[in-house]
Design a protein around this motif. Sequence first.
Motif, mmCIF file in Angstrom:
data_model
loop_
_atom_site.group_PDB
_atom_site.id
_atom_site.type_symbol
_atom_site.label_atom_id
_atom_site.label_comp_id
_atom_site.label_asym_id
_atom_site.label_seq_id
_atom_site.Cartn_x
_atom_site.Cartn_y
_atom_site.Cartn_z
ATOM 1 N N LEU A 1 0.833 -1.195 0.000
ATOM 2 C CA LEU A 1 0.000 0.000 0.000
ATOM 3 C C LEU A 1 0.876 1.256 0.000
ATOM 4 N N GLY A 2 2.136 1.099 -0.345
ATOM 5 C CA GLY A 2 3.097 2.188 -0.274
ATOM 6 C C GLY A 2 2.782 3.344 -1.208
ATOM 7 N N HIS A 3 3.088 4.544 -0.713
ATOM 8 C CA HIS A 3 3.024 5.782 -1.490
ATOM 9 C C HIS A 3 1.668 6.000 -2.154
ATOM 10 N N ASN A 4 0.614 5.842 -1.364
ATOM 11 C CA ASN A 4 -0.746 6.039 -1.864
ATOM 12 C C ASN A 4 -1.467 7.197 -1.191
ATOM 13 N N GLY A 5 -0.830 7.839 -0.241
ATOM 14 C CA GLY A 5 -1.472 8.957 0.435
ATOM 15 C C GLY A 5 -2.535 8.556 1.443
ATOM 16 N N PHE A 6 -2.544 7.297 1.871
ATOM 17 C CA PHE A 6 -3.496 6.873 2.892
ATOM 18 C C PHE A 6 -3.219 7.635 4.182
ATOM 19 N N ALA A 7 -4.265 8.028 4.871
ATOM 20 C CA ALA A 7 -4.130 8.786 6.109
ATOM 21 C C ALA A 7 -4.994 8.162 7.186
ATOM 22 N N GLY A 8 -4.742 8.579 8.416
ATOM 23 C CA GLY A 8 -5.493 8.051 9.550
ATOM 24 C C GLY A 8 -4.693 6.976 10.248
ATOM 25 N N THR A 9 -5.366 6.197 11.050
ATOM 26 C CA THR A 9 -4.683 5.140 11.786
ATOM 27 C C THR A 9 -4.669 3.853 10.968
ATOM 28 N N LEU A 10 -3.667 3.038 11.224
ATOM 29 C CA LEU A 10 -3.596 1.722 10.597
ATOM 30 C C LEU A 10 -4.606 0.824 11.305
ATOM 31 N N SER A 11 -5.485 0.227 10.567
ATOM 32 C CA SER A 11 -6.575 -0.563 11.143
ATOM 33 C C SER A 11 -6.056 -1.745 11.956
ATOM 34 N N THR A 12 -6.710 -2.006 13.060
ATOM 35 C CA THR A 12 -6.388 -3.176 13.868
ATOM 36 C C THR A 12 -6.706 -4.466 13.114
ATOM 37 N N LEU A 13 -7.510 -4.366 12.069
ATOM 38 C CA LEU A 13 -7.852 -5.542 11.264
ATOM 39 C C LEU A 13 -6.648 -6.094 10.511
ATOM 40 N N ILE A 14 -5.555 -5.338 10.465
ATOM 41 C CA ILE A 14 -4.338 -5.829 9.826
ATOM 42 C C ILE A 14 -3.910 -7.157 10.449
ATOM 43 N N GLY A 15 -4.235 -7.349 11.703
ATOM 44 C CA GLY A 15 -3.882 -8.577 12.411
ATOM 45 C C GLY A 15 -4.581 -9.817 11.889
ATOM 46 N N GLN A 16 -5.589 -9.652 11.047
ATOM 47 C CA GLN A 16 -6.289 -10.799 10.468
ATOM 48 C C GLN A 16 -5.535 -11.399 9.283
ATOM 49 N N LEU A 17 -4.564 -10.666 8.757
ATOM 50 C CA LEU A 17 -3.823 -11.138 7.576
ATOM 51 C C LEU A 17 -2.626 -11.966 8.033
ATOM 52 N N THR A 18 -2.914 -13.049 8.709
ATOM 53 C CA THR A 18 -1.882 -13.832 9.394
ATOM 54 C C THR A 18 -0.917 -14.561 8.463
ATOM 55 N N GLN A 19 -1.204 -14.609 7.172
ATOM 56 C CA GLN A 19 -0.297 -15.281 6.229
ATOM 57 C C GLN A 19 0.681 -14.309 5.567
ATOM 58 N N LEU A 20 0.594 -13.026 5.931
ATOM 59 C CA LEU A 20 1.472 -12.025 5.309
ATOM 60 C C LEU A 20 2.938 -12.335 5.563
ATOM 61 N N LYS A 21 3.728 -12.209 4.505
ATOM 62 C CA LYS A 21 5.176 -12.304 4.611
ATOM 63 C C LYS A 21 5.818 -10.944 4.375
ATOM 64 N N ARG A 22 5.141 -10.104 3.591
ATOM 65 C CA ARG A 22 5.670 -8.781 3.265
ATOM 66 C C ARG A 22 4.557 -7.743 3.371
ATOM 67 N N LEU A 23 4.820 -6.686 4.140
ATOM 68 C CA LEU A 23 3.862 -5.600 4.316
ATOM 69 C C LEU A 23 4.579 -4.286 4.064
ATOM 70 N N TYR A 24 4.115 -3.571 3.045
ATOM 71 C CA TYR A 24 4.708 -2.293 2.674
ATOM 72 C C TYR A 24 3.642 -1.202 2.813
ATOM 73 N N ILE A 25 3.852 -0.297 3.748
ATOM 74 C CA ILE A 25 2.918 0.808 3.956
ATOM 75 C C ILE A 25 3.664 2.146 4.001
ATOM 76 N N SER A 26 4.876 2.180 3.510
ATOM 77 C CA SER A 26 5.687 3.401 3.531
ATOM 78 C C SER A 26 5.082 4.483 2.653
ATOM 79 N N GLY A 27 5.460 5.730 2.973
ATOM 80 C CA GLY A 27 5.096 6.848 2.133
ATOM 81 C C GLY A 27 3.631 7.231 2.179
ATOM 82 N N ASN A 28 2.995 7.023 3.314
ATOM 83 C CA ASN A 28 1.604 7.429 3.502
ATOM 84 C C ASN A 28 1.551 8.465 4.624
ATOM 85 N N VAL A 29 0.406 8.653 5.205
ATOM 86 C CA VAL A 29 0.258 9.614 6.300
ATOM 87 C C VAL A 29 -0.438 8.924 7.472
ATOM 88 N N PHE A 30 -0.044 7.684 7.742
ATOM 89 C CA PHE A 30 -0.620 6.979 8.887
ATOM 90 C C PHE A 30 -0.166 7.657 10.172
#
Length: 87
Positions: free
Chosen positions: A13-42
């Motif tokens: 989700l990098g460099h998309n201008g997303f703002a606000g808090t990172l959802s607690t629902l991220i914890g449901q993606l238990t199979q994730l190996k790579r998470l890219y959220i850089s370059g936003n406004v979290f």
Amino acid sequence: VIFSLTNLQELNLGHNGFAGTLSTLIGQLTQLKRLYISGNVFTGQFPTEIGNLVGLEELSAAENRFGGTLPQELNQLTNLKSLSLQQ
């Protein structure tokens, strides 16, 4: 909708201008190996649910506006090989 993709292994989700808090629902993606959220406004703190991603190997969350301390649950990410948090 994205948090129902429980077999997802990479989320970029990098460099998309997303703002606000990172959802607690991220914890449901238990199979994730790579998470890219850089370059936003979290903002706010990293959700403690990040500790559910025990298979995570890469986490890039640089260039955001997270505040507070990192959650202790990051210690549960024993497979983590790459972590980027710089401002």
